[in-house]
Scaffold this active site. Structure first.
Site, PDB file in Angstrom:
ATOM      1  N   ARG A  45      20.068  -2.116  -2.699  1.00 31.13           N
ATOM      2  CA  ARG A  45      19.109  -3.067  -3.191  1.00 31.13           C
ATOM      3  C   ARG A  45      19.182  -4.577  -2.677  1.00 31.13           C
ATOM      4  O   ARG A  45      18.326  -5.371  -2.374  1.00 31.13           O
ATOM      5  CB  ARG A  45      18.612  -3.018  -4.649  1.00 31.13           C
ATOM      6  CG  ARG A  45      17.637  -4.255  -5.159  1.00 31.13           C
ATOM      7  CD  ARG A  45      16.883  -3.734  -6.601  1.00 31.13           C
ATOM      8  NE  ARG A  45      17.830  -3.260  -7.412  1.00 31.13           N
ATOM      9  CZ  ARG A  45      18.746  -3.984  -8.180  1.00 31.13           C
ATOM     10  NH1 ARG A  45      18.846  -5.321  -7.787  1.00 31.13           N
ATOM     11  NH2 ARG A  45      19.570  -3.493  -9.062  1.00 31.13           N
ATOM     12  N   TYR A  97      -6.742 -10.923   5.693  1.00 26.21           N
ATOM     13  CA  TYR A  97      -6.673  -9.315   5.398  1.00 26.21           C
ATOM     14  C   TYR A  97      -7.025  -9.281   3.969  1.00 26.21           C
ATOM     15  O   TYR A  97      -6.499  -9.768   3.019  1.00 26.21           O
ATOM     16  CB  TYR A  97      -5.324  -9.034   5.593  1.00 26.21           C
ATOM     17  CG  TYR A  97      -4.881  -7.656   5.249  1.00 26.21           C
ATOM     18  CD1 TYR A  97      -5.377  -6.493   6.065  1.00 26.21           C
ATOM     19  CD2 TYR A  97      -4.112  -7.328   4.292  1.00 26.21           C
ATOM     20  CE1 TYR A  97      -5.100  -5.116   5.535  1.00 26.21           C
ATOM     21  CE2 TYR A  97      -3.925  -5.929   3.759  1.00 26.21           C
ATOM     22  CZ  TYR A  97      -4.381  -4.985   4.584  1.00 26.21           C
ATOM     23  OH  TYR A  97      -4.245  -3.767   4.070  1.00 26.21           O
TER      24      TYR A  97
HETATM   25  C1  LIG Z   1      -1.887  -4.919   6.945  1.00 27.55           C
HETATM   26  C2  LIG Z   1      -1.859  -6.198   6.815  1.00 27.55           C
HETATM   27  C3  LIG Z   1      -1.224  -6.804   5.821  1.00 27.55           C
HETATM   28  C4  LIG Z   1      -0.496  -5.899   4.522  1.00 27.55           C
HETATM   29  O1  LIG Z   1       0.565  -5.262   5.143  1.00 27.55           O
HETATM   30  P1  LIG Z   1       0.796  -3.855   4.621  1.00 27.55           P
HETATM   31  O2  LIG Z   1       2.173  -3.480   5.350  1.00 27.55           O
HETATM   32  O3  LIG Z   1      -0.259  -2.707   4.551  1.00 27.55           O
HETATM   33  O4  LIG Z   1       1.222  -4.198   3.116  1.00 27.55           O
HETATM   34  C5  LIG Z   1      -0.908  -8.073   5.485  1.00 27.55           C
HETATM   35  N1  LIG Z   1      -1.369  -8.946   6.647  1.00 27.55           N
HETATM   36  C6  LIG Z   1      -2.087  -8.686   7.523  1.00 27.55           C
HETATM   37  C7  LIG Z   1      -2.570  -9.298   8.612  1.00 27.55           C
HETATM   38  C8  LIG Z   1      -2.267  -7.318   7.557  1.00 27.55           C
HETATM   39  O5  LIG Z   1      -3.037  -6.568   8.981  1.00 27.55           O
END
Ligand SMILES: *Cc1c(COP(=O)(O)O)cnc(C)c1O
Length: 396
Positions: A45, A97
């Site tokens: 960790r 996002y």
């Molecule tokens: C998918 C995405 C995230 C989140 O990432 P995860 O790996 O799904 O947790 C954050 N920012 C952007 C621009 C994304 O496309």
């Protein structure tokens, strides 16, 4: 070394067997020499050699000194947001996002952190939203799914003036096409689930910086909250990243062809692609990046036609996410951006007829033929549905 060389260059000089591929240290604990002497590693960790190799590689590719790898992009963004304290503020882009919006809107306010959503492509709007409490500006450029462009250099100057950090989520372009630290950003974020992995088989995230103070706190978070990436996932990501430049160059090129194909298609209303001269922010995008990425979105003017189109393609699979070697198609309003809270939907949700493509490494002509065929099927289905509807109305 240029980016494509850095993708495949690993310093393996300390490997006792000269392994060409890095080993996976699939272990939770490390033996100590004595009860009072700690080795370089004691507990995964807190630190693991496979994850550290990945972190060095991530930092290296983004032109940063430090990187921390997390179990997902959201875990990485969460760790960064921990730097903001109760009473302080975050300025966030208004085309982020959907999962990021969920975090900013439903978790951070509970901790007394205020988030202002701003169209960050408008520098005046950013300047007006800044207050003495602003500690973090979080942007995506190009944004997803509308490909809006924010001027990284200019926003970094605004951030610096008030002592706020600028974080750029670089998931959409990857360091092959854009390196925000060199443009003045303090932090680069990644959902490594996207282009960095490229094969739809790892969920991972990263925080990359040149600032030792930020790195110290992010590393502390990684250990304290325990969301660091596992050794096996780190190893898979290291493997995927070797072909990053190759994949992204090809995807970028094919996406350009597809954007032009869509621009000429009679069923398409508007294509969002930062490579077009008429795309808002095109000039800024050219100054800060080396390509347009593999995500293309477009509207048809008809949500029904868009929905049927998404269901009619064969090579483009219906899936959230982007950046994989396999092409995908989605309706962001119903899929990736469905998690935007209802209260913010009117302002922050993408149009209901917006179709988003993530272009993979398949043959460009096959992909265009697939779309062409799907447009014909979708139009036929819509026409048939209309006839059926009129028939039913007449029968009543
Ligand atoms: C998918 C995405 C995230 C989140 O990432 P995860 O790996 O799904 O947790 C954050 N920012 C952007 C621009 C994304 O496309």
């Amino acid at each position: 070394m240029r980016t494509s060389t850095r993708c495949v260059y690993f310093d393996t000089s300390n490997d006792p067997y000269g392994a060409m591929a890095p080993p996976i240290y699939q272990t939770a604990t490390f033996q100590q020499q004595t009860a009072s002497e700690f080795g370089e590693y004691d507990y995964t960790r807190s630190g693991n050699p496979t994850r550290h190799l990945l972190e060095r590689q991530l930092a290296n590719l983004e032109g940063g000194k430090y990187a921390c790898a997390f179990a997902s992009g959201m875990a990485a963004i969460t760790a960064l947001c921990r730097l903001v304290k109760t009473g302080e503020e975050i300025i966030a882009g208004d085309d982020l996002y959907g999962g990021t919006v969920r975090l900013l809107d439903q978790i951070l306010p509970q901790q007394g952190i205020k988030v202002r959503y701003v169209d960050t492509s408008d520098l005046c709007a950013v300047a007006n939203a800044l207050t003495a409490e602003t500690k973090l500006i979080l942007i995506e450029t190009p944004s997803n799914p509308l490909l809006r462009i924010t001027d990284i250099r200019q926003v970094s100057k605004l951030a610096r003036a008030v002592g706020a950090l600028l974080a750029v989520d670089n998931s959409m372009l990857s360091p092959v096409l854009q390196q925000p630290l060199a443009l003045g950003a303090d932090v680069v974020l990644h959902s490594a689930t996207k282009f960095l992995c490229g094969h739809s088989d790892v969920t991972a995230g990263a925080v990359i910086t040149n600032d030792p103070f930020v790195d110290e706190r992010i590393s502390f978070q990684q250990n304290a909250e325990g969301a660091g990436l596992s050794p096996f996932e780190s190893w898979l990501l290291l493997r995927g990243m070797k072909t990053l430049a190759l994949r992204v160059d090809r995807q970028n090129e094919t996406a350009r062809k597809i954007a032009h194909f869509l621009e000429l298609h009679s069923a398409v209303e508007q294509v969002h692609h930062p490579g077009f001269k008429h795309h808002p922010g095109h000039e800024i995008h050219r100054r800060q990046s080396e390509g347009d990425g593999a995500v293309v979105s477009f509207t048809t003017g008809d949500p029904e036609l868009s929905a049927r189109l998404v269901e009619a393609t064969r090579l483009f699979k219906i899936a959230v996410s982007f950046g994989s070697v396999g092409s995908t198609i989605s309706l962001p309003f119903h899929m990736s951006h469905a998690s935007i809270p209802p209260r913010l939907k009117e302002r922050l949700a993408p149009p209901t007829d917006l179709v988003r493509l993530s272009v993979g490494i398949e043959d460009a002509n096959d992909l265009m033929e697939d779309l062409d065929r799907a447009f014909v099927i979708a139009a036929e289905q819509c026409a048939q549905a209309k006839i059926n509807f009129e028939y039913e109305v007449a029968a009543v």
